[in-house]
Design a protein around this motif. Structure first.
Motif, PDB file in Angstrom:
ATOM      1  N   MET A   1       8.993 -64.136 -36.018  1.00 40.99           N
ATOM      2  CA  MET A   1       9.440 -64.464 -37.516  1.00 40.99           C
ATOM      3  C   MET A   1      10.085 -62.894 -38.124  1.00 40.99           C
ATOM      4  N   THR A   2      11.332 -63.064 -38.709  1.00 37.31           N
ATOM      5  CA  THR A   2      11.773 -61.791 -39.460  1.00 37.31           C
ATOM      6  C   THR A   2      12.141 -62.050 -40.835  1.00 37.31           C
ATOM      7  N   MET A   3      11.655 -61.048 -41.575  1.00 33.18           N
ATOM      8  CA  MET A   3      11.862 -61.454 -43.058  1.00 33.18           C
ATOM      9  C   MET A   3      12.888 -60.553 -43.367  1.00 33.18           C
ATOM     10  N   SER A   4      13.594 -60.819 -44.386  1.00 30.21           N
ATOM     11  CA  SER A   4      14.548 -59.882 -45.058  1.00 30.21           C
ATOM     12  C   SER A   4      13.574 -58.748 -45.974  1.00 30.21           C
ATOM     13  N   SER A   5      14.387 -57.977 -46.481  1.00 29.38           N
ATOM     14  CA  SER A   5      13.891 -56.821 -47.192  1.00 29.38           C
ATOM     15  C   SER A   5      13.337 -57.457 -48.395  1.00 29.38           C
ATOM     16  N   LYS A   6      14.000 -58.165 -49.086  1.00 27.42           N
ATOM     17  CA  LYS A   6      13.327 -58.815 -50.298  1.00 27.42           C
ATOM     18  C   LYS A   6      12.148 -59.724 -50.091  1.00 27.42           C
ATOM     19  N   GLU A   7      12.196 -60.302 -49.107  1.00 30.54           N
ATOM     20  CA  GLU A   7      11.146 -61.311 -48.751  1.00 30.54           C
ATOM     21  C   GLU A   7       9.803 -60.582 -48.494  1.00 30.54           C
ATOM     22  N   TYR A   8      10.034 -59.192 -47.545  1.00 29.41           N
ATOM     23  CA  TYR A   8       9.010 -58.580 -47.364  1.00 29.41           C
ATOM     24  C   TYR A   8       8.475 -57.918 -48.690  1.00 29.41           C
ATOM     25  N   LYS A   9       9.160 -57.373 -49.500  1.00 32.80           N
ATOM     26  CA  LYS A   9       8.806 -56.752 -50.816  1.00 32.80           C
ATOM     27  C   LYS A   9       7.861 -57.861 -51.590  1.00 32.80           C
ATOM     28  N   ALA A  10       8.334 -59.012 -51.511  1.00 33.22           N
ATOM     29  CA  ALA A  10       7.713 -60.258 -52.327  1.00 33.22           C
ATOM     30  C   ALA A  10       6.097 -60.233 -51.480  1.00 33.22           C
ATOM     31  N   PHE A  11       6.190 -60.449 -50.424  1.00 27.52           N
ATOM     32  CA  PHE A  11       4.822 -60.590 -49.595  1.00 27.52           C
ATOM     33  C   PHE A  11       4.180 -59.489 -49.835  1.00 27.52           C
ATOM     34  N   ALA A  12       4.489 -58.186 -49.492  1.00 25.59           N
ATOM     35  CA  ALA A  12       3.618 -57.032 -49.909  1.00 25.59           C
ATOM     36  C   ALA A  12       3.072 -57.063 -51.176  1.00 25.59           C
ATOM     37  N   SER A  14       2.530 -59.562 -53.215  1.00 30.67           N
ATOM     38  CA  SER A  14       1.322 -60.541 -53.361  1.00 30.67           C
ATOM     39  C   SER A  14       0.065 -60.154 -52.834  1.00 30.67           C
ATOM     40  N   ARG A  15       0.258 -59.335 -51.690  1.00 30.36           N
ATOM     41  CA  ARG A  15      -1.000 -58.855 -51.011  1.00 30.36           C
ATOM     42  C   ARG A  15      -1.628 -57.351 -51.851  1.00 30.36           C
ATOM     43  N   GLU A  16      -0.795 -57.062 -52.588  1.00 32.09           N
ATOM     44  CA  GLU A  16      -1.283 -55.595 -53.222  1.00 32.09           C
ATOM     45  C   GLU A  16      -2.384 -55.819 -54.361  1.00 32.09           C
ATOM     46  N   PRO A  17      -3.486 -54.967 -54.142  1.00 34.37           N
ATOM     47  CA  PRO A  17      -4.551 -55.194 -55.118  1.00 34.37           C
ATOM     48  C   PRO A  17      -4.085 -55.077 -56.507  1.00 34.37           C
ATOM     49  N   GLY A  18      -4.727 -55.782 -57.556  1.00 34.20           N
ATOM     50  CA  GLY A  18      -4.460 -55.511 -58.903  1.00 34.20           C
ATOM     51  C   GLY A  18      -5.042 -54.101 -59.454  1.00 34.20           C
ATOM     52  N   ARG A  19      -4.324 -53.624 -60.303  1.00 31.25           N
ATOM     53  CA  ARG A  19      -4.781 -52.310 -60.875  1.00 31.25           C
ATOM     54  C   ARG A  19      -4.929 -52.455 -62.122  1.00 31.25           C
ATOM     55  N   SER A  20      -5.959 -51.810 -62.835  1.00 31.22           N
ATOM     56  CA  SER A  20      -6.464 -52.131 -64.350  1.00 31.22           C
ATOM     57  C   SER A  20      -5.801 -50.703 -64.930  1.00 31.22           C
TER      58      SER A  20
END
Length: 150
Positions: A1-12, A14-20
């Motif tokens: 599966m290959t992702m475009s740059s835009k899809e990868y940014k959206a995926f990353a 969504s996995r990024e921890p929230g920051r207060s």
């Protein structure tokens, strides 16, 4: 599966921890303020023990704070504190000393001249340059406005 740059940014994202932001600001404020309180206590100590004026005690105070920062950086304590506190450790003069010491420690295996000396000012050099340029423009503004630095 290959992702475009835009899809990868959206995926990353969504996995990024929230920051207060509020919690990070509070940590930076408390730690930065604590560093400044320690510096003030050292200055007051120099004034009381050595009978110096506030102006005379400022130089030794800055040197002592830089020394403490370099020792804590060498022991790995300052970096852990900076990870927790964020910008609170970067703003005072101790953050500047930490950036220089960290670069020197990182490149010490390359030798004293090319390793330590050549890399010590990588991060700190930009601070020195922008500080000198800002001071120049402030001086020009004082001349133009006729305030004479008052």
């Amino acid at each position: 599966m290959t992702m475009s740059s835009k899809e990868y940014k959206a995926f990353a994202k969504s996995r990024e921890p929230g920051r207060s932001v509020l919690k990070n600001c509070l940590r930076a404020f408390v730690v930065g303020g604590l560093i400044c309180v320690i510096g003030q206590a050292i200055q007051n100590g120099y004034m009381a023990w050595l009978h110096l004026t506030s102006t005379q005690a400022s130089g030794p105070t800055v040197a002592t704070m830089i020394f403490i920062s370099v020792v804590l950086t060498s022991l790995g304590v300052y970096d852990k504190m900076a990870q927790w506190a964020g910008a609170g450790t970067a703003v005072p003069v101790t953050g500047f000393a930490n950036s220089m010491c960290s670069a020197a420690l990182e490149h010490r295996s390359e030798g004293l001249v090319l390793g330590v000396g050549g890399n010590m000012f990588k991060l700190a050099g930009s601070v020195i340059v922008y500080g000198a340029v800002a001071a120049f423009f402030v001086g020009i503004a004082h001349i133009i406005l006729g305030t004479g630095g008052q």
